[in-house]
Scaffold this motif. Structure first.
Motif, PDB file in Angstrom:
ATOM      1  N   THR A   8       8.378   8.803   6.031  1.00 53.36           N
ATOM      2  CA  THR A   8       7.086   8.433   5.342  1.00 53.36           C
ATOM      3  C   THR A   8       7.355   7.704   3.999  1.00 53.36           C
ATOM      4  O   THR A   8       6.457   7.226   3.342  1.00 53.36           O
ATOM      5  CB  THR A   8       6.318   9.590   5.003  1.00 53.36           C
ATOM      6  N   LYS A   9       8.532   7.647   3.616  1.00 52.01           N
ATOM      7  CA  LYS A   9       9.028   6.897   2.406  1.00 52.01           C
ATOM      8  C   LYS A   9       9.158   5.214   2.534  1.00 52.01           C
ATOM      9  O   LYS A   9       9.343   4.510   1.780  1.00 52.01           O
ATOM     10  CB  LYS A   9      10.143   7.436   1.438  1.00 52.01           C
ATOM     11  N   THR A  10       9.073   5.006   3.773  1.00 49.83           N
ATOM     12  CA  THR A  10       9.796   3.610   4.407  1.00 49.83           C
ATOM     13  C   THR A  10       8.510   2.912   4.795  1.00 49.83           C
ATOM     14  O   THR A  10       7.708   3.350   5.856  1.00 49.83           O
ATOM     15  CB  THR A  10      10.566   3.905   5.206  1.00 49.83           C
ATOM     16  N   VAL A  11       8.069   1.839   4.027  1.00 46.89           N
ATOM     17  CA  VAL A  11       7.077   0.959   4.462  1.00 46.89           C
ATOM     18  C   VAL A  11       7.405   0.053   5.490  1.00 46.89           C
ATOM     19  O   VAL A  11       8.684  -0.726   5.424  1.00 46.89           O
ATOM     20  CB  VAL A  11       6.497   0.138   3.244  1.00 46.89           C
ATOM     21  N   VAL A  12       6.745  -0.050   6.689  1.00 45.10           N
ATOM     22  CA  VAL A  12       6.940  -1.057   7.749  1.00 45.10           C
ATOM     23  C   VAL A  12       6.011  -2.015   7.872  1.00 45.10           C
ATOM     24  O   VAL A  12       6.361  -3.123   8.346  1.00 45.10           O
ATOM     25  CB  VAL A  12       7.318  -0.045   8.972  1.00 45.10           C
ATOM     26  N   ALA A  13       4.952  -2.153   7.445  1.00 48.28           N
ATOM     27  CA  ALA A  13       3.914  -3.250   7.413  1.00 48.28           C
ATOM     28  C   ALA A  13       2.775  -3.030   6.205  1.00 48.28           C
ATOM     29  O   ALA A  13       2.812  -1.963   5.655  1.00 48.28           O
ATOM     30  CB  ALA A  13       3.364  -3.128   8.692  1.00 48.28           C
ATOM     31  N   VAL A  14       2.389  -4.283   6.154  1.00 50.80           N
ATOM     32  CA  VAL A  14       1.364  -4.457   5.219  1.00 50.80           C
ATOM     33  C   VAL A  14      -0.053  -4.919   5.594  1.00 50.80           C
ATOM     34  O   VAL A  14       0.119  -5.860   6.398  1.00 50.80           O
ATOM     35  CB  VAL A  14       1.708  -5.343   3.876  1.00 50.80           C
ATOM     36  N   TYR A  15      -1.211  -4.287   5.209  1.00 55.79           N
ATOM     37  CA  TYR A  15      -2.361  -4.874   5.705  1.00 55.79           C
ATOM     38  C   TYR A  15      -2.889  -6.049   5.020  1.00 55.79           C
ATOM     39  O   TYR A  15      -3.283  -5.956   3.663  1.00 55.79           O
ATOM     40  CB  TYR A  15      -3.431  -3.792   5.738  1.00 55.79           C
ATOM     41  N   ILE A  16      -2.867  -7.242   5.571  1.00 56.05           N
ATOM     42  CA  ILE A  16      -3.340  -8.508   4.761  1.00 56.05           C
ATOM     43  C   ILE A  16      -4.279  -9.290   5.743  1.00 56.05           C
ATOM     44  O   ILE A  16      -3.905  -9.538   6.735  1.00 56.05           O
ATOM     45  CB  ILE A  16      -2.303  -9.502   4.400  1.00 56.05           C
ATOM     46  N   GLU A  73      -7.198  -8.674   7.400  1.00 55.58           N
ATOM     47  CA  GLU A  73      -7.590  -8.147   8.516  1.00 55.58           C
ATOM     48  C   GLU A  73      -6.451  -7.871   9.534  1.00 55.58           C
ATOM     49  O   GLU A  73      -6.772  -7.760  10.703  1.00 55.58           O
ATOM     50  CB  GLU A  73      -8.854  -8.701   9.035  1.00 55.58           C
ATOM     51  N   SER A  74      -5.108  -7.898   9.214  1.00 52.85           N
ATOM     52  CA  SER A  74      -3.894  -8.001  10.190  1.00 52.85           C
ATOM     53  C   SER A  74      -2.942  -7.164   9.579  1.00 52.85           C
ATOM     54  O   SER A  74      -2.890  -7.049   8.327  1.00 52.85           O
ATOM     55  CB  SER A  74      -3.546  -9.204  10.591  1.00 52.85           C
ATOM     56  N   TRP A  75      -2.276  -6.454  10.124  1.00 58.35           N
ATOM     57  CA  TRP A  75      -1.010  -5.681  10.007  1.00 58.35           C
ATOM     58  C   TRP A  75       0.255  -6.638  10.197  1.00 58.35           C
ATOM     59  O   TRP A  75       0.345  -7.337  11.178  1.00 58.35           O
ATOM     60  CB  TRP A  75      -0.678  -4.712  10.613  1.00 58.35           C
ATOM     61  N   TRP A  76       1.209  -6.909   9.117  1.00 59.25           N
ATOM     62  CA  TRP A  76       2.357  -7.641   9.039  1.00 59.25           C
ATOM     63  C   TRP A  76       3.557  -6.718   8.832  1.00 59.25           C
ATOM     64  O   TRP A  76       3.351  -6.170   7.762  1.00 59.25           O
ATOM     65  CB  TRP A  76       2.099  -8.938   7.910  1.00 59.25           C
ATOM     66  N   THR A  77       4.402  -7.012   9.464  1.00 56.85           N
ATOM     67  CA  THR A  77       5.873  -6.228   9.166  1.00 56.85           C
ATOM     68  C   THR A  77       6.140  -6.729   7.519  1.00 56.85           C
ATOM     69  O   THR A  77       5.880  -7.892   7.357  1.00 56.85           O
ATOM     70  CB  THR A  77       6.932  -6.773  10.271  1.00 56.85           C
ATOM     71  N   THR A  78       6.955  -5.920   7.109  1.00 53.31           N
ATOM     72  CA  THR A  78       7.282  -6.343   5.658  1.00 53.31           C
ATOM     73  C   THR A  78       8.319  -7.735   5.741  1.00 53.31           C
ATOM     74  O   THR A  78       8.198  -8.341   4.711  1.00 53.31           O
ATOM     75  CB  THR A  78       8.152  -5.190   4.841  1.00 53.31           C
ATOM     76  N   GLU A  79       9.053  -7.775   6.994  1.00 54.17           N
ATOM     77  CA  GLU A  79      10.093  -9.114   7.014  1.00 54.17           C
ATOM     78  C   GLU A  79       8.783 -10.294   7.084  1.00 54.17           C
ATOM     79  O   GLU A  79       9.170 -11.380   6.568  1.00 54.17           O
ATOM     80  CB  GLU A  79      10.780  -9.151   8.012  1.00 54.17           C
ATOM     81  N   ASP A  80       7.831 -10.319   7.652  1.00 57.40           N
ATOM     82  CA  ASP A  80       6.910 -11.386   7.923  1.00 57.40           C
ATOM     83  C   ASP A  80       6.130 -11.617   6.418  1.00 57.40           C
ATOM     84  O   ASP A  80       5.833 -12.714   6.235  1.00 57.40           O
ATOM     85  CB  ASP A  80       5.862 -11.174   8.873  1.00 57.40           C
ATOM     86  N   VAL A  81       5.880 -10.376   5.719  1.00 59.50           N
ATOM     87  CA  VAL A  81       5.370 -10.794   4.435  1.00 59.50           C
ATOM     88  C   VAL A  81       6.434 -11.528   3.425  1.00 59.50           C
ATOM     89  O   VAL A  81       5.809 -12.327   2.628  1.00 59.50           O
ATOM     90  CB  VAL A  81       5.069  -9.378   3.864  1.00 59.50           C
ATOM     91  N   LEU A  82       7.704 -11.432   3.903  1.00 60.69           N
ATOM     92  CA  LEU A  82       8.583 -12.377   3.069  1.00 60.69           C
ATOM     93  C   LEU A  82       8.712 -13.628   3.522  1.00 60.69           C
ATOM     94  O   LEU A  82       9.446 -14.428   2.979  1.00 60.69           O
ATOM     95  CB  LEU A  82       9.996 -11.495   2.932  1.00 60.69           C
ATOM     96  N   ARG A  83       7.968 -13.993   4.570  1.00 61.55           N
ATOM     97  CA  ARG A  83       8.409 -15.352   5.149  1.00 61.55           C
ATOM     98  C   ARG A  83       7.340 -16.268   4.776  1.00 61.55           C
ATOM     99  O   ARG A  83       6.275 -15.959   4.281  1.00 61.55           O
ATOM    100  CB  ARG A  83       8.482 -15.293   6.650  1.00 61.55           C
TER     101      ARG A  83
END
Length: 315
Positions: free
Chosen positions: A81-89, A91-101
């Motif tokens: 639970t300390k590891t973030v895997v996605a972010v809500y942006i 109205e969609s969930w994006w993986t952390t790697e996609d947030v960086l793209r």
């Protein structure tokens, strides 16, 4: 539940409206808590694992340490639970790697952080990637706090993705909350380069960019303490650009003469104990400037120090 924009990424589509983004996230979170969303909603991780979208698997993270109202909603790994895997942006969930793209070819090289979307990218690189995924979790002494909303920062974009960053304490800016002291010179504060991009000279490139940005200043600082890896980056940098040897100083805030130590002199004194095989990147080899809980100083991680004197180069 995937992104609505197949060929764009959050940094390309997110408006500069932090309050609107927060309200949308709060509304979505409220719907999860009320149980009004489809119970079968899941988010698929790149590993193939599926995470159920429910209130217990999401939480809010503060993007800036000095503006607690600016938050983003994140999805955590149910196994950690300390590891973030996605972010809500949007109205969609994006993986952390996609947030960086990014899909914008103009985002290449070092670019100043200006938009809200870029602030989120900086946060993910700093707190999620460096803070949790790409550092030695047993080394509690090395980490960065979320940056200030006014922090001067540049993100390093490469081949469509954010792979590093560095931040600067500006001359004349306050050294920290609760103090009236101001920095007496520009300071290279935190720096980070992702693991896969280290040892490619990116730490040196950031240090060079910093020096070029303040060409008219007689003295420039690196946040103390500077890590051994960052010293290595500095050594290679100063061998390549000897004209900078008299300008770079390891400094304690606010950077008065009694709080400075010449980087080149320290490199010379320590060279016998420094490894000689790395090119010099922060967090790359510059995962060394690290930020601690001391607001103003929190400096880097081992390599960050190499690329920045007070940075978190996650290289």
């Amino acid at each position: 539940m995937g992104p609505l924009f197949s060929d764009l990424y959050p940094v390309d589509i997110l408006e500069d409206d932090p309050e609107g983004h927060r309200e949308a996230a709060l509304a979505y979170y409220a719907s999860l808590r009320a149980g009004v969303r489809p119970s079968a909603e899941v988010f698929s991780l790149p590993t193939g694992e599926q995470v159920k979208l429910e209130a217990s698997s999401v939480c809010f993270c503060t993007v800036h340490r000095d503006e607690p109202q600016q938050k983003i909603l994140v999805l955590v790994n149910p196994q950690d639970t300390k590891t973030v895997v996605a972010v809500y942006i949007k109205e969609s969930w994006w993986t952390t790697e996609d947030v960086l793209r990014t899909s914008d070819p103009a985002r290449e090289g070092l670019m100043k952080v200006q938009s809200f979307g870029e602030r989120i990218v900086l946060f993910i690189l700093n707190v999620v990637i460096f803070g949790r995924l790409e550092r030695n979790l047993d080394d509690d002494a090395m980490f960065f706090l979320p940056h200030s909303v006014k922090e001067q920062a540049k993100i390093l974009w490469r081949d469509g993705a954010a792979v590093g960053f560095y931040t600067t304490k500006m001359k004349g800016s306050l050294c920290g909350s609760g103090t009236g002291a101001c920095y007496l010179l520009p300071v290279f504060d935190t720096v980070f380069v992702r693991r896969r991009c280290r040892r490619q000279g990116l730490g040196m490139a950031m240090l060079r960019d910093f020096c070029e940005a303040f060409r008219d200043e007689e003295a420039l600082g690196l946040s103390c303490p500077v890590s051994p890896a960052m010293y290595q980056v500095c050594r290679k940098f100063l061998l390549a650009w000897p004209e900078e040897r008299g300008r770079l100083w390891e400094v304690e805030p606010p950077g008065a003469w009694g709080q400075r130590g010449n980087i080149w002199l320290k490199v010379q004194l320590q060279r016998s104990s420094l490894p000689d095989s790395h090119p010099g990147n922060s967090k790359e080899d510059v995962s060394g400037h690290r930020r601690t809980s001391q607001d103003n100083g929190s400096r880097q991680s081992t390599m960050v120090k190499a690329a920045r004197t007070g940075s978190a180069e996650k290289n």
